[in-house]
Each structure stands twice: as structure tokens, then as C-alpha cells.
Design a protein around this motif. Sequence first.
Motif, PDB file in Angstrom:
ATOM      1  N   MET A  81       0.804  -1.223   0.000  1.00 24.63           N
ATOM      2  CA  MET A  81       0.000   0.000   0.000  1.00 24.63           C
ATOM      3  C   MET A  81       0.840   1.279   0.000  1.00 24.63           C
ATOM      4  O   MET A  81       0.479   2.279  -0.625  1.00 24.63           O
ATOM      5  CB  MET A  81      -0.933   0.011   1.214  1.00 24.63           C
ATOM      6  N   THR A  82       1.951   1.252   0.716  1.00 25.75           N
ATOM      7  CA  THR A  82       2.757   2.467   0.840  1.00 25.75           C
ATOM      8  C   THR A  82       3.189   2.995  -0.519  1.00 25.75           C
ATOM      9  O   THR A  82       3.176   4.207  -0.754  1.00 25.75           O
ATOM     10  CB  THR A  82       3.991   2.205   1.719  1.00 25.75           C
ATOM     11  N   SER A  83       3.536   2.111  -1.431  1.00 23.41           N
ATOM     12  CA  SER A  83       3.976   2.556  -2.757  1.00 23.41           C
ATOM     13  C   SER A  83       2.860   3.306  -3.486  1.00 23.41           C
ATOM     14  O   SER A  83       3.128   4.252  -4.237  1.00 23.41           O
ATOM     15  CB  SER A  83       4.451   1.364  -3.592  1.00 23.41           C
ATOM     16  N   SER A  84       1.618   2.916  -3.250  1.00 20.43           N
ATOM     17  CA  SER A  84       0.492   3.608  -3.880  1.00 20.43           C
ATOM     18  C   SER A  84       0.249   4.973  -3.239  1.00 20.43           C
ATOM     19  O   SER A  84      -0.057   5.951  -3.934  1.00 20.43           O
ATOM     20  CB  SER A  84      -0.767   2.743  -3.800  1.00 20.43           C
ATOM     21  N   ILE A  85       0.376   5.041  -1.920  1.00 17.35           N
ATOM     22  CA  ILE A  85       0.264   6.342  -1.245  1.00 17.35           C
ATOM     23  C   ILE A  85       1.332   7.283  -1.772  1.00 17.35           C
ATOM     24  O   ILE A  85       1.061   8.454  -2.088  1.00 17.35           O
ATOM     25  CB  ILE A  85       0.388   6.172   0.279  1.00 17.35           C
ATOM     26  N   GLN A  86       2.541   6.786  -1.894  1.00 14.94           N
ATOM     27  CA  GLN A  86       3.640   7.616  -2.388  1.00 14.94           C
ATOM     28  C   GLN A  86       3.405   8.064  -3.823  1.00 14.94           C
ATOM     29  O   GLN A  86       3.647   9.226  -4.165  1.00 14.94           O
ATOM     30  CB  GLN A  86       4.955   6.837  -2.265  1.00 14.94           C
ATOM     31  N   ALA A  87       2.901   7.157  -4.669  1.00 13.82           N
ATOM     32  CA  ALA A  87       2.615   7.526  -6.054  1.00 13.82           C
ATOM     33  C   ALA A  87       1.568   8.627  -6.124  1.00 13.82           C
ATOM     34  O   ALA A  87       1.647   9.530  -6.969  1.00 13.82           O
ATOM     35  CB  ALA A  87       2.142   6.298  -6.831  1.00 13.82           C
ATOM     36  N   GLY A  88       0.589   8.570  -5.224  1.00 15.26           N
ATOM     37  CA  GLY A  88      -0.462   9.581  -5.211  1.00 15.26           C
ATOM     38  C   GLY A  88       0.013  10.937  -4.740  1.00 15.26           C
ATOM     39  O   GLY A  88      -0.273  11.962  -5.367  1.00 15.26           O
ATOM     40  N   ILE A  89       0.746  10.964  -3.644  1.00 16.04           N
ATOM     41  CA  ILE A  89       1.136  12.278  -3.110  1.00 16.04           C
ATOM     42  C   ILE A  89       2.216  12.948  -3.958  1.00 16.04           C
ATOM     43  O   ILE A  89       2.369  14.173  -3.894  1.00 16.04           O
ATOM     44  CB  ILE A  89       1.561  12.219  -1.624  1.00 16.04           C
ATOM     45  N   LYS A  90       2.929  12.176  -4.747  1.00 19.08           N
ATOM     46  CA  LYS A  90       3.881  12.801  -5.672  1.00 19.08           C
ATOM     47  C   LYS A  90       3.150  13.713  -6.649  1.00 19.08           C
ATOM     48  O   LYS A  90       3.726  14.692  -7.141  1.00 19.08           O
ATOM     49  CB  LYS A  90       4.648  11.730  -6.444  1.00 19.08           C
ATOM     50  N   GLU A  91       1.896  13.392  -6.942  1.00 19.65           N
ATOM     51  CA  GLU A  91       1.108  14.173  -7.895  1.00 19.65           C
ATOM     52  C   GLU A  91       0.208  15.207  -7.228  1.00 19.65           C
ATOM     53  O   GLU A  91      -0.336  16.081  -7.895  1.00 19.65           O
ATOM     54  CB  GLU A  91       0.228  13.228  -8.730  1.00 19.65           C
ATOM     55  N   ALA A  92       0.056  15.111  -5.914  1.00 20.28           N
ATOM     56  CA  ALA A  92      -0.909  15.954  -5.201  1.00 20.28           C
ATOM     57  C   ALA A  92      -0.388  17.367  -4.995  1.00 20.28           C
ATOM     58  O   ALA A  92       0.800  17.574  -4.744  1.00 20.28           O
ATOM     59  CB  ALA A  92      -1.254  15.321  -3.861  1.00 20.28           C
ATOM     60  N   THR A  93      -1.298  18.337  -5.063  1.00 19.93           N
ATOM     61  CA  THR A  93      -0.927  19.742  -4.878  1.00 19.93           C
ATOM     62  C   THR A  93      -1.647  20.387  -3.698  1.00 19.93           C
ATOM     63  O   THR A  93      -1.411  21.556  -3.403  1.00 19.93           O
ATOM     64  CB  THR A  93      -1.246  20.546  -6.148  1.00 19.93           C
ATOM     65  N   GLY A  94      -2.530  19.641  -3.034  1.00 22.89           N
ATOM     66  CA  GLY A  94      -3.307  20.209  -1.943  1.00 22.89           C
ATOM     67  C   GLY A  94      -2.516  20.369  -0.663  1.00 22.89           C
ATOM     68  O   GLY A  94      -1.406  19.832  -0.503  1.00 22.89           O
ATOM     69  N   ALA A  95      -3.105  21.085   0.298  1.00 26.71           N
ATOM     70  CA  ALA A  95      -2.485  21.280   1.605  1.00 26.71           C
ATOM     71  C   ALA A  95      -2.685  20.090   2.523  1.00 26.71           C
ATOM     72  O   ALA A  95      -1.951  19.903   3.494  1.00 26.71           O
ATOM     73  CB  ALA A  95      -3.057  22.535   2.272  1.00 26.71           C
ATOM     74  N   VAL A  96      -3.693  19.269   2.194  1.00 27.68           N
ATOM     75  CA  VAL A  96      -4.025  18.093   3.018  1.00 27.68           C
ATOM     76  C   VAL A  96      -4.260  16.905   2.103  1.00 27.68           C
ATOM     77  O   VAL A  96      -4.954  17.017   1.094  1.00 27.68           O
ATOM     78  CB  VAL A  96      -5.292  18.344   3.875  1.00 27.68           C
TER      79      VAL A  96
END
Length: 204
Positions: A81-96
Amino acid sequence: MTKFSAIVLAAGLSSRMEGAHKLLMPIQGKTIFERSMKSILEVDFSEVIVVLGKESEKLQRLIQRDGSIKTVYNAYYESGMTSSIQAGIKEATGAVYVICLADMPFLLAEDYLQLMNRFNENNGKDILVPLFKGQKGNPVLFANVYKNEILAHTDPNGCQQIVKRNTEKVDYFETNNLRFTLDIDIKTDLEKWFDAQQRRTYTL
């Protein structure tokens, strides 16, 4: 106004579902994935990022094609799961970051909004974990100050160790809302929730 990024984890192996891919299983005419996404899309997130892995092409076809959703393919989804969380937040621009599980089809838009409103109370905490009768639920919310810590995280099974390391910054939101703990991992999970509906202990 706080910008919340919904990071939807839909890349898992579904190995406990005995051969079937749980996100493609039907519930009253819709797949688990579609039901989960419906509530997420009813919330005014600044962005919705869906992380795909196993059965990515089939899941991609179920995603609305209106430009409101960004999809990311996690080539390392088998590592956990951690790899998917990391893949997502690499693209995220929000504050939360709102770490959403695609196998939680019973959550409603109002449930996500409740957590977002609680996070906005500015109580000095910047991680939010829903808690139902002592059981930790989902989604978990992280302020983006944890981006580097999450990206450097090596435990493959999610970010619980990050929560533990930052316990003084965690807001445990105690709730009597069972939906925050209703994920689907095995076939008997579906049977359990339908039984609860019939007994009127929980309404879908």
C-alpha cells in the motif's frame, strides 16, 4: 480555503478475495469501485487522484471521463500500500492529503466532509484518524508537511508508523459512525454488511 487532495488507493492485489478482484465485484448493480468513487466525487475536493495497479485497464474504464479525475499507474503496486500512497502524493498539490480506500463503498460524501471540517478546526493537530469504538478507521488525513516523511517511508503496509511517530500531532476523531471501518477484504465482509442492513443495524 484549505485545499484537500483525495488520493484514492485502487492498486491493490485483492489477494484475500480468493481469485476475484474485489473492486470489480457488484453491490446492487454497481461495482465496489464505482460506489466508492461516487461518494468521493460528490465532495468538493481540490483534486481527485486515483492510483491504479492490478486490473488498471478495467478500473480505468469505470472512471468518469470529465477531466475531474487524474489517474496514476503505480508500477510497484505489488510491493504494498505504501507505494500507492507515495505515487499519489507525488502528484498531489493540496495542503491536506485524504488517503481514501477504494474498497470502502459504504462511506458517504457527508462522512468525508465531516472529517474535512474537523481538520479545519485548527486544533494544533495535523493528522486526523477516525476512531470507531477503539478501532482505527479510514480515510486518514495528513497535512502536506508530511510529504517528505511519507515519501521516505519504507514500511510497505501503509503509514501507521508515521502516525505513531507523530502521536502528539494526531487528532483521533471518535465517532459512532460504523462506515469509517467498513472496508471489503474478503467475501464474508459483504455478507456481514448485507446482514447488518437486513437487521437494520446499518443502512446502506
